[in-house]
Design a protein around this motif. Structure first.
Motif, PDB file in Angstrom:
ATOM      1  N   ASN A  60       7.915   6.587  -8.623  1.00 59.54           N
ATOM      2  CA  ASN A  60       8.330   6.375  -7.236  1.00 59.54           C
ATOM      3  C   ASN A  60       7.102   6.118  -6.386  1.00 59.54           C
ATOM      4  N   ALA A  61       7.215   5.177  -5.464  1.00 58.61           N
ATOM      5  CA  ALA A  61       6.094   4.880  -4.561  1.00 58.61           C
ATOM      6  C   ALA A  61       6.637   4.678  -3.157  1.00 58.61           C
ATOM      7  N   GLU A  62       5.952   5.279  -2.190  1.00 57.34           N
ATOM      8  CA  GLU A  62       6.413   5.243  -0.797  1.00 57.34           C
ATOM      9  C   GLU A  62       5.348   4.599   0.079  1.00 57.34           C
ATOM     10  N   THR A  63       5.775   3.658   0.931  1.00 53.29           N
ATOM     11  CA  THR A  63       4.835   2.947   1.789  1.00 53.29           C
ATOM     12  C   THR A  63       4.591   3.703   3.091  1.00 53.29           C
ATOM     13  N   VAL A  64       3.692   3.173   3.884  1.00 50.92           N
ATOM     14  CA  VAL A  64       3.381   3.753   5.190  1.00 50.92           C
ATOM     15  C   VAL A  64       4.628   3.810   6.071  1.00 50.92           C
ATOM     16  N   LEU A  65       5.509   2.818   5.908  1.00 50.19           N
ATOM     17  CA  LEU A  65       6.740   2.769   6.702  1.00 50.19           C
ATOM     18  C   LEU A  65       7.853   3.608   6.094  1.00 50.19           C
ATOM     19  N   ARG A  66       7.505   4.450   5.105  1.00 54.92           N
ATOM     20  CA  ARG A  66       8.451   5.372   4.474  1.00 54.92           C
ATOM     21  C   ARG A  66       9.511   4.688   3.631  1.00 54.92           C
ATOM     22  N   ARG A  67       9.232   3.477   3.198  1.00 52.11           N
ATOM     23  CA  ARG A  67      10.162   2.807   2.305  1.00 52.11           C
ATOM     24  C   ARG A  67       9.816   3.193   0.868  1.00 52.11           C
ATOM     25  N   LYS A  68      10.826   3.572   0.098  1.00 51.90           N
ATOM     26  CA  LYS A  68      10.608   4.041  -1.266  1.00 51.90           C
ATOM     27  C   LYS A  68      11.019   2.981  -2.280  1.00 51.90           C
ATOM     28  N   TYR A  69      10.233   2.902  -3.322  1.00 54.90           N
ATOM     29  CA  TYR A  69      10.508   1.978  -4.416  1.00 54.90           C
ATOM     30  C   TYR A  69      10.532   2.764  -5.723  1.00 54.90           C
TER      31      TYR A  69
ATOM     32  N   ALA B  24       6.594  15.528  -9.747  1.00 52.44           N
ATOM     33  CA  ALA B  24       5.299  15.689  -9.091  1.00 52.44           C
ATOM     34  C   ALA B  24       5.035  14.492  -8.191  1.00 52.44           C
ATOM     35  N   THR B  25       4.291  14.751  -7.109  1.00 49.36           N
ATOM     36  CA  THR B  25       3.871  13.675  -6.223  1.00 49.36           C
ATOM     37  C   THR B  25       2.396  13.841  -5.885  1.00 49.36           C
ATOM     38  N   ILE B  26       1.793  12.741  -5.455  1.00 45.29           N
ATOM     39  CA  ILE B  26       0.390  12.765  -5.062  1.00 45.29           C
ATOM     40  C   ILE B  26       0.199  11.776  -3.923  1.00 45.29           C
ATOM     41  N   THR B  27      -0.537  12.198  -2.899  1.00 44.14           N
ATOM     42  CA  THR B  27      -0.815  11.307  -1.772  1.00 44.14           C
ATOM     43  C   THR B  27      -2.054  10.465  -2.057  1.00 44.14           C
ATOM     44  N   SER B  28      -2.294   9.503  -1.201  1.00 46.03           N
ATOM     45  CA  SER B  28      -3.478   8.669  -1.363  1.00 46.03           C
ATOM     46  C   SER B  28      -4.751   9.486  -1.184  1.00 46.03           C
ATOM     47  N   GLY B  29      -4.644  10.618  -0.494  1.00 50.65           N
ATOM     48  CA  GLY B  29      -5.790  11.499  -0.317  1.00 50.65           C
ATOM     49  C   GLY B  29      -5.969  12.503  -1.445  1.00 50.65           C
TER      50      GLY B  29
ATOM     51  N   ILE C 262       0.865  -1.174   0.000  1.00 55.76           N
ATOM     52  CA  ILE C 262       0.000   0.000   0.000  1.00 55.76           C
ATOM     53  C   ILE C 262       0.905   1.229   0.000  1.00 55.76           C
ATOM     54  N   PHE C 263       0.655   2.136  -0.926  1.00 54.44           N
ATOM     55  CA  PHE C 263       1.545   3.277  -1.111  1.00 54.44           C
ATOM     56  C   PHE C 263       0.841   4.573  -0.740  1.00 54.44           C
ATOM     57  N   VAL C 264       1.396   5.278   0.217  1.00 55.08           N
ATOM     58  CA  VAL C 264       0.753   6.515   0.672  1.00 55.08           C
ATOM     59  C   VAL C 264       1.096   7.690  -0.248  1.00 55.08           C
ATOM     60  N   ILE C 265       2.275   7.653  -0.837  1.00 54.14           N
ATOM     61  CA  ILE C 265       2.684   8.695  -1.766  1.00 54.14           C
ATOM     62  C   ILE C 265       3.201   8.025  -3.038  1.00 54.14           C
ATOM     63  N   MET C 266       2.766   8.534  -4.162  1.00 48.27           N
ATOM     64  CA  MET C 266       3.274   8.074  -5.456  1.00 48.27           C
ATOM     65  C   MET C 266       3.677   9.295  -6.257  1.00 48.27           C
ATOM     66  N   GLY C 267       4.641   9.126  -7.116  1.00 50.92           N
ATOM     67  CA  GLY C 267       5.088  10.291  -7.856  1.00 50.92           C
ATOM     68  C   GLY C 267       6.006   9.973  -9.003  1.00 50.92           C
TER      69      GLY C 267
END
Length: 114
Positions: free
Chosen positions: A94-103, A47-52, A28-33
């Motif tokens: 780029n995608a970042e998880t709840v635990l702040r791990r980036k992929y 650019a980035t976008i949050t799940s909200g 689950i990715f809270v931030i994608m960009g």
């Protein structure tokens, strides 16, 4: 296993448009960009976008690029209009998880000819 699969890059003339897509899976990715790296330059945020739905853009693309996401599909899009030669770069998802791990995705090349 996390996977980010990008698509949509290519060659376009200045003033044209392209749409990039990145389908993510495995978490689950809270931030994608999107980030980009031009030849001889450092990777930079586009650019980035949050799940909200909150968005953030680099100043040079404001008004020309639009980031969006489909949370149900875990997919992020980058609509790029009025492209300029200086937008030429490899674009990375780029995608970042709840635990702040980036992929990171493998990158897709965007070339804008003058």
């Amino acid at each position: 296993q996390v996977q980010l699969v990008e698509s949509g890059g290519g060659l376009v003339q200045a003033g044209g448009s392209l749409r990039l897509s990145c389908a993510a899976s495995g978490s689950i990715f809270v931030i994608m960009g999107w980030y980009r790296q031009a030849p001889g330059k450092q990777r930079e945020l586009v650019a980035t976008i949050t799940s909200g739905g909150s968005t953030n853009y680099q100043d040079s693309v404001k008004g020309r690029f639009t980031i969006s996401r489909d949370n149900a599909k875990n997919t992020v899009y980058l609509q790029m209009n009025s492209l300029k030669p200086e937008d030429t770069a490899v674009y990375y998802c780029n995608a970042e998880t709840v635990l702040r791990r980036k992929y990171w995705g493998e990158g897709t090349l965007v070339t804008v000819s003058s």
